[in-house]
Design a protein around this motif. Structure first.
Motif, short mmCIF file in Angstrom:
data_model
loop_
_atom_site.label_atom_id
_atom_site.label_comp_id
_atom_site.label_asym_id
_atom_site.label_seq_id
_atom_site.Cartn_x
_atom_site.Cartn_y
_atom_site.Cartn_z
N ARG A 10 30.87 33.00 55.39
CA ARG A 10 31.29 31.60 55.41
C ARG A 10 32.80 31.52 55.44
N ARG A 11 33.28 30.53 56.12
CA ARG A 11 34.71 30.26 56.20
C ARG A 11 35.49 31.50 56.64
N PHE A 12 35.02 32.16 57.70
CA PHE A 12 35.82 33.26 58.24
C PHE A 12 37.04 32.64 58.90
N VAL A 13 38.21 33.12 58.51
CA VAL A 13 39.43 32.50 59.02
C VAL A 13 39.96 33.33 60.18
N SER A 14 40.13 32.66 61.29
CA SER A 14 40.59 33.38 62.46
C SER A 14 41.94 32.85 62.88
N PRO A 40 44.35 49.55 53.68
CA PRO A 40 44.40 49.39 52.22
C PRO A 40 43.42 48.34 51.71
N ALA A 41 43.18 48.36 50.43
CA ALA A 41 42.24 47.41 49.82
C ALA A 41 42.72 45.98 50.04
N GLY A 42 41.77 45.11 50.31
CA GLY A 42 42.08 43.68 50.41
C GLY A 42 42.71 43.25 51.72
N THR A 43 42.59 44.05 52.75
CA THR A 43 43.16 43.63 54.05
C THR A 43 42.13 42.88 54.89
N GLY A 44 40.92 42.74 54.37
CA GLY A 44 39.90 41.95 55.09
C GLY A 44 38.97 42.78 55.94
N LYS A 45 38.84 44.07 55.63
CA LYS A 45 37.99 44.96 56.45
C LYS A 45 36.51 44.57 56.36
N THR A 46 36.03 44.42 55.13
CA THR A 46 34.61 44.10 54.96
C THR A 46 34.29 42.75 55.58
N THR A 47 35.17 41.79 55.36
CA THR A 47 34.94 40.45 55.90
C THR A 47 34.89 40.51 57.42
N LEU A 48 35.81 41.26 58.02
CA LEU A 48 35.81 41.36 59.48
C LEU A 48 34.58 42.12 59.97
N ASP A 123 30.13 50.18 54.46
CA ASP A 123 31.39 49.80 53.82
C ASP A 123 31.90 50.96 52.97
N GLU A 124 33.19 51.23 53.10
CA GLU A 124 33.84 52.31 52.35
C GLU A 124 33.03 53.59 52.47
N PHE A 125 32.72 53.97 53.69
CA PHE A 125 31.83 55.12 53.93
C PHE A 125 32.42 56.43 53.42
N SER A 169 36.93 51.86 55.73
CA SER A 169 37.37 52.88 54.77
C SER A 169 38.74 52.55 54.22
N ASN A 170 38.98 53.07 53.03
CA ASN A 170 40.30 52.96 52.39
C ASN A 170 41.06 54.26 52.64
N PRO A 171 42.38 54.22 52.50
CA PRO A 171 43.17 55.44 52.73
C PRO A 171 42.72 56.59 51.80
N GLU A 203 46.31 30.67 55.38
CA GLU A 203 45.13 29.98 55.92
C GLU A 203 43.88 30.37 55.14
N ILE A 204 43.76 31.67 54.82
CA ILE A 204 42.58 32.12 54.07
C ILE A 204 42.55 31.43 52.70
N ALA A 205 43.73 31.37 52.06
CA ALA A 205 43.79 30.71 50.74
C ALA A 205 43.38 29.24 50.86
N GLN A 207 41.52 27.76 53.20
CA GLN A 207 40.11 27.57 53.57
C GLN A 207 39.16 28.00 52.45
N LYS A 208 39.54 29.06 51.73
CA LYS A 208 38.60 29.57 50.73
C LYS A 208 38.69 28.84 49.40
N THR A 209 39.86 28.28 49.09
CA THR A 209 39.98 27.66 47.77
C THR A 209 40.18 26.15 47.85
N GLY A 237 48.24 42.03 49.19
CA GLY A 237 48.43 41.00 48.16
C GLY A 237 47.44 39.85 48.31
N LEU A 238 46.54 39.96 49.31
CA LEU A 238 45.66 38.84 49.62
C LEU A 238 44.77 38.44 48.44
N ARG A 239 44.18 39.43 47.78
CA ARG A 239 43.29 39.09 46.65
C ARG A 239 44.05 38.37 45.55
N SER A 240 45.30 38.85 45.27
CA SER A 240 46.10 38.17 44.23
C SER A 240 46.35 36.73 44.64
N1 LIG Z 1 39.48 36.56 57.94
C1 LIG Z 1 39.13 36.19 56.70
N2 LIG Z 1 38.54 35.00 56.50
C2 LIG Z 1 38.18 34.60 55.26
N3 LIG Z 1 38.38 35.34 54.16
C3 LIG Z 1 38.95 36.53 54.29
C4 LIG Z 1 39.35 37.04 55.56
N4 LIG Z 1 39.91 38.25 55.38
C5 LIG Z 1 39.84 38.51 54.08
N5 LIG Z 1 39.27 37.49 53.41
C6 LIG Z 1 39.06 37.39 51.96
O1 LIG Z 1 39.98 38.27 51.34
C7 LIG Z 1 39.39 39.00 50.29
C8 LIG Z 1 39.50 40.49 50.59
O2 LIG Z 1 38.81 40.78 51.81
P1 LIG Z 1 37.84 42.04 51.98
O3 LIG Z 1 36.98 42.25 50.78
O4 LIG Z 1 37.18 41.88 53.29
O5 LIG Z 1 38.94 43.19 52.04
P2 LIG Z 1 38.70 44.76 52.17
O6 LIG Z 1 39.80 45.24 53.03
O7 LIG Z 1 37.31 45.06 52.59
O8 LIG Z 1 38.95 45.22 50.69
P3 LIG Z 1 38.40 46.57 49.96
O9 LIG Z 1 38.96 47.72 50.73
O10 LIG Z 1 38.97 46.46 48.59
O11 LIG Z 1 36.91 46.47 50.00
C9 LIG Z 1 37.95 38.54 50.21
O12 LIG Z 1 37.87 37.56 49.21
C10 LIG Z 1 37.68 37.91 51.57
O13 LIG Z 1 36.76 36.88 51.48
#
Ligand SMILES: Nc1ncnc2c1ncn2[C@@H]1O[C@H](COP(=O)(O)OP(=O)(O)OP(=O)(O)O)[C@@H](O)[C@H]1O
Length: 428
Positions: A10-14, A40-48, A123-125, A169-171, A203-205, A207-209, A237-240
């Protein structure tokens, strides 16, 4: 039982930056390749990854890498038995018994995805041990998934043509992460995911909050400056930013470094992530607050200069710029804001002697904003800024002061915009 996921993030931000990566990744997948999103963690890999899987429009099998994994967790194993007993009593004096015990094979997620042509999101294979992931090599290249020997089923399955895998994957320097075997990397198209740019984070902040754009921008700037100063590059810094934005939005906390409540939350969220000693990180954070205040005061000055020019043309009194206020990391530290210009009438005084100016101090633009709110109820700070041609800081400072005096109230909360209106009895 294996659950098939129909993910639709939901709310994938492009934004343009995200779109560029997504388009490339989708092309590789459409051409039959598996994609690996690394960063790195929190760059949006899983979401993408989930967004891409959603775009392929096939059922999704989601798998999270784990150091405890065995190959059987990927492909499946023998589970339980089927017992077949035939009692043949054709001749009443002769009883023939046939007893057969057979093990049952249960597909795990990789096997099911290969067999049915689903999309595997792994994820994180690289948290799984490399030897466990070896089973993927032939599945990705020869399109054959090899199963353990058995007398009652085939020992390999042909991979369905619509099967696709998306890895994240993470580094390798991350704790609990294994090096990936070159042979597997060689079979994947790896996209390095950078830290999302400022616009994307903002934009993510939003749309999501549901936070307003200006507050999101302040939060993103602050987190970015703090992370640059602390050299924290192991995570984005996205999660913060998302944590700060959600808390500010849901609890109606104004996101400016002048706000003590906001500073406290920043400390809780950011200090432990800095990778520095607590005292060092605290000092850096307070330097960042001060720098932001300085930058915004400078911006306010230039905007005041502009106003001065306009006002001079109209031969009206000029508002004064706000002097810079420094803050320090003491619990009692308070930002002192200028006590000049256009004092606002207090309610009591206004009731008795409407013409008289009260003694109570006012911050710049308090009166302007109050008068604007009398004409326009339920407006957002951004609308006030635009209408009066003032900065975010000036708007928020004045709104804070008005709220403290009980002249205006604000409404907002999760998913709703933060709006201000004049209190009952104060309306024009
Ligand atoms: N394109 C996007 N649209 C909406 N939300 C996003 C987007 N990219 C990232 N986010 C949000 O940012 C946060 C971190 O994203 P995500 O979990 O995908 O990162 P990650 O790189 O997989 O982190 P990790 O390596 O720690 O698993 C999540 O809350 C996710 O919902």
């Amino acid at each position: 039982m294996t659950t098939v996921l129909r993910a639709s993030p939901r709310r994938f931000v492009s934004t343009p930056a995200v779109e560029r990566i997504a388009t490339r990744a989708l092309r590789y997948l459409q051409s039959g390749f598996s994609v690996h999103l690394r960063g790195p963690a929190g760059t949006g890999k899983t979401t993408l990854a989930l967004h891409l899987a959603d775009m392929i429009a096939r059922p999704i099998m989601l798998l999270f890498g784990d150091d405890e994994f065995k190959t059987s967790d990927l492909i499946g194993n023998q589970s339980g038995y089927t017992r077949k007993k035939v009692v043949d009593n054709f001749i009443h004096s002769v009883v023939k018994v046939e007893d057969e015990l057979r093990q049952n094979w249960v597909d795990a997620r990789l096997t099911l995805a290969c067999r049915e042509g689903f999309t595997l999101v792994y994820d994180e294979f690289n948290r799984s041990r490399p030897e466990v992931n070896n089973v993927l090599l032939s599945a990705l290249e020869e399109k054959l998934l090899v199963l353990p020997p058995s007398h009652n089923r085939t020992e390999y399955i042909r991979v369905h043509p619509q099967f696709r895998a998306i890895f994240t994957s993470n580094p390798e320097e991350y704790c609990g992460v294994h090096a990936t075997q070159d042979a597997l990397l060689d079979r994947l198209v790896t996209i390095n995911m950078p830290e999302p740019d400022e616009l994307t984070q903002q934009e993510i902040a939003v749309q999501k909050t549901g936070i307003d754009r200006e507050s999101a921008s302040i939060i993103v700037q602050l987190v970015r400056m703090f992370r640059t100063k602390t050299g924290a590059e192991t995570a984005s810094g996205l999660r913060s930013c998302l944590i700060l934005a959600k808390i500010c939005q849901e609890h109606e906390i104004i996101a400016t470094p002048e706000n003590a409540e906001f500073r406290d939350i920043c400390q809780d969220v950011l200090l432990s992530r800095a990778g520095r000693s607590l005292s060092e990180a605290t000092q850096i954070l307070w330097d960042t607050f001060n720098e932001m205040i300085r930058l915004n005061t400078d911006a306010a000055r230039s905007s005041v200069d502009l106003r001065v020019t306009e006002v001079e043309l109209e031969s009206q009194p000029t508002p004064q710029p706000a002097p810079q206020a420094a803050i320090a990391p003491q619990p009692e530290a308070q930002v002192r804001l200028p006590l000049n210009t256009l004092p606002l009438s207090s309610t009591d005084a206004a009731a008795d002697e409407p013409e008289e100016e009260p003694e109570s101090p006012a911050v710049p633009y308090e009166r302007d904003i109050f008068e604007y709110l009398q004409r326009h109820p339920d407006v957002r700070p951004s609308e006030i800024e635009t209408a009066l041609g003032i900065t975010r800081f000036q708007t928020i400072n004045a709104l804070n002061a008005l709220r403290d005096k009980g002249l205006v109230t604000n409404r907002g909360g999760a998913g709703r915009a933060n709006t201000y209106r004049v209190c009952e009895g104060e309306r024009a």
